[in-house]
Design a protein around this motif. Structure first.
Motif, PDB file in Angstrom:
ATOM      1  N   VAL A 187      50.060  13.094 -10.888  1.00 55.18           N
ATOM      2  CA  VAL A 187      49.117  13.267  -9.784  1.00 55.18           C
ATOM      3  C   VAL A 187      48.652  14.721  -9.808  1.00 55.18           C
ATOM      4  O   VAL A 187      49.468  15.644  -9.745  1.00 55.18           O
ATOM      5  CB  VAL A 187      49.772  12.930  -8.439  1.00 55.18           C
ATOM      6  N   VAL A 188      47.337  14.917  -9.880  1.00 53.52           N
ATOM      7  CA  VAL A 188      46.757  16.260  -9.989  1.00 53.52           C
ATOM      8  C   VAL A 188      45.958  16.556  -8.720  1.00 53.52           C
ATOM      9  O   VAL A 188      45.031  15.810  -8.373  1.00 53.52           O
ATOM     10  CB  VAL A 188      45.850  16.377 -11.227  1.00 53.52           C
ATOM     11  N   ILE A 189      46.351  17.631  -8.027  1.00 58.12           N
ATOM     12  CA  ILE A 189      45.654  18.074  -6.819  1.00 58.12           C
ATOM     13  C   ILE A 189      45.003  19.417  -7.111  1.00 58.12           C
ATOM     14  O   ILE A 189      45.688  20.369  -7.487  1.00 58.12           O
ATOM     15  CB  ILE A 189      46.610  18.201  -5.627  1.00 58.12           C
ATOM     16  N   ASP A 190      43.688  19.485  -6.932  1.00 58.01           N
ATOM     17  CA  ASP A 190      42.940  20.719  -7.186  1.00 58.01           C
ATOM     18  C   ASP A 190      42.098  21.059  -5.963  1.00 58.01           C
ATOM     19  O   ASP A 190      41.637  20.170  -5.232  1.00 58.01           O
ATOM     20  CB  ASP A 190      42.034  20.569  -8.408  1.00 58.01           C
ATOM     21  N   GLY A 191      41.887  22.352  -5.777  1.00 61.20           N
ATOM     22  CA  GLY A 191      41.069  22.811  -4.658  1.00 61.20           C
ATOM     23  C   GLY A 191      41.155  24.314  -4.521  1.00 61.20           C
ATOM     24  O   GLY A 191      41.891  24.988  -5.258  1.00 61.20           O
TER      25      GLY A 191
END
Length: 303
Positions: A187-191
Motif C-alpha cells: 500500500v503506497v500513500i503519497d502526498g
C-alpha cells in the motif's frame, strides 16, 4: 475483610499486587475485575486494569448444627434412609419397565405389501443418523483452487481503509496498491504532508501497517490472506538506503580497528537491512543479540 483496589497494566499484575497487600495465597482471596486493560488507537490513551480483592470470608458451622450432621450420618438413621431410597428407586424402575413392556406389546409391527416386516423406518433412522451433527462440512472452494481471499477484494479493502485513515488524520493523500513479485500487497500513500503518517523513526507507519494486516485477516475470516506492506512518502526506501550506507561505514571501521561495534536497538526489518548490506563484505560478521524490543545488531571482526 474490606475490599482493596489495585491497578496495573494487566489483570494478572493487578491480582499479584493485591495478594502482596493482603498477604495471602490466591486460594484464600476473592477477586473482582473492575476495569479491563484497553489499548488506545496507535498505542495512545492506554487504560490500565483495575481489580478489587479481599480475603475470602470463612463460614463456620454452628456447634449444634455440626452435632445434628454427625448424628444424621450415624447407624440406624442412615440405614433407614438408605432403605427408603432403595425401595423408592426399585418401585420407580419397576414401573418404568412395566410401562415400556406395555407400550411395546401394544405397538403393531409394520408390514409391507408382501406381508413381510417393513424396514423403511430402520433405513430412515440410519440415514438421518449419518446426516446428523457429526457430519463434516467441506471448507474447500468449489472450484478446486486455494481457499483464500480474492486478490482484487484485498487491494480494494486496503485502499479504502488507508484512504479513510489518511482523511481522519487530516492528510490530503493518494493511495495506491502494488502486487510485489513475492505476492505481497504494498500500500503506497503519497502526498505533501504525509509525515504525520510516518511518525518518529517510523513508529506511526509501523502501527498503521499492523492495522492494515489486521483488517485483511479479519475480512478473510480464516481464509489465506496476502502479506501487507506499507510505504508512506518513500520513507522506507530512503531509510533502507541510509541504513545500508551507515552499516557499510561501521563495518569498515570494525575491519580497520579490529574492535566490535554494537548498534542501537532496531526492529526486525531494519536489522535485516543491516545484515544484507554487509553480507558480501570480508573481515566482518554480524549477529543479532538481546530480546525484543531491545534486540540489536553487533558487528565483529572476522570472516
Amino acid at each position: 475483610m474490606e475490599w482493596i483496589v489495585t491497578e496495573a497494566r494487566t489483570v494478572a499484575d493487578a491480582k499479584e499486587m493485591a495478594l502482596d497487600q493482603l498477604g495471602v495465597d490466591e486460594r484464600e482471596a476473592e477477586f473482582e475485575v473492575l476495569v479491563e486493560p484497553q489499548r488506545g488507537v496507535l498505542g495512545l490513551g492506554r487504560a490500565n486494569a483495575q481489580v478489587r480483592a479481599r480475603v475470602m470470608p470463612r463460614v463456620e458451622t454452628p456447634p449444634d448444627r455440626r452435632g445434628r450432621q454427625r448424628r444424621a450420618r450415624g447407624g440406624d438413621r442412615k440405614q433407614r434412609s438408605d432403605g427408603r431410597k432403595a425401595q423408592t428407586a426399585n418401585s420407580a424402575r419397576g414401573g418404568a419397565e412395566g410401562a415400556a413392556r406395555a407400550t411395546k406389546e401394544k405397538r403393531p409391527e409394520r408390514r409391507n405389501s408382501a406381508g413381510g416386516p417393513d424396514n423403511r423406518a430402520k433405513k430412515s433412522a440410519g440415514t438421518s443418523k449419518s446426516k446428523g451433527r457429526g457430519e463434516k462440512m467441506s471448507t474447500s472452494d468449489t472450484n478446486g483452487g486455494e481457499d483464500r481471499m480474492d486478490f482484487a477484494n484485498e487491494e480494494e479493502l486496503l485502499r479504502s481503509f488507508a484512504a479513510g485513515l489518511a482523511e481522519s488524520f487530516g492528510v490530503d493523500a493518494t493511495v495506491t496498491t502494488v502486487r510485489t513479485t513475492e505476492g505481497a500487497v504494498e500500500v503506497v500513500i503519497d502526498g505533501d504532508e504525509v509525515g504525520l503518517l510516518i511518525g518518529r523513526r517510523g513508529t506511526t507507519l509501523a502501527a498503521i501497517e499492523e492495522l492494515l494486516r489486521v483488517v485483511v485477516q479479519r475480512r478473510a475470516q480464516g481464509r489465506r490472506s496476502s502479506k501487507v506492506r506499507l510505504e508512506v512518502g518513500g520513507y522506507k526506501q530512503r531509510r533502507k538506503e541510509a541504513l545500508e550506507a551507515f552499516a557499510q561505514r561501521i563495518a569498515a571501521e570494525v575491519v580497520e580497528s579490529g574492535e566490535p561495534k554494537v548498534l542501537e536497538p532496531m526492529n526486525a526489518a531494519d536489522r535485516k537491512i543491516v545484515h544484507d548490506a554487509i553480507v558480501e563484505m570480508t573481515g566482518v560478521r554480524t549477529a543479532s543479540e538481546g530480546e525484543e524490543p531491545r534486540r540489536r545488531v553487533v558487528l565483529r571482526p572476522g570472516s
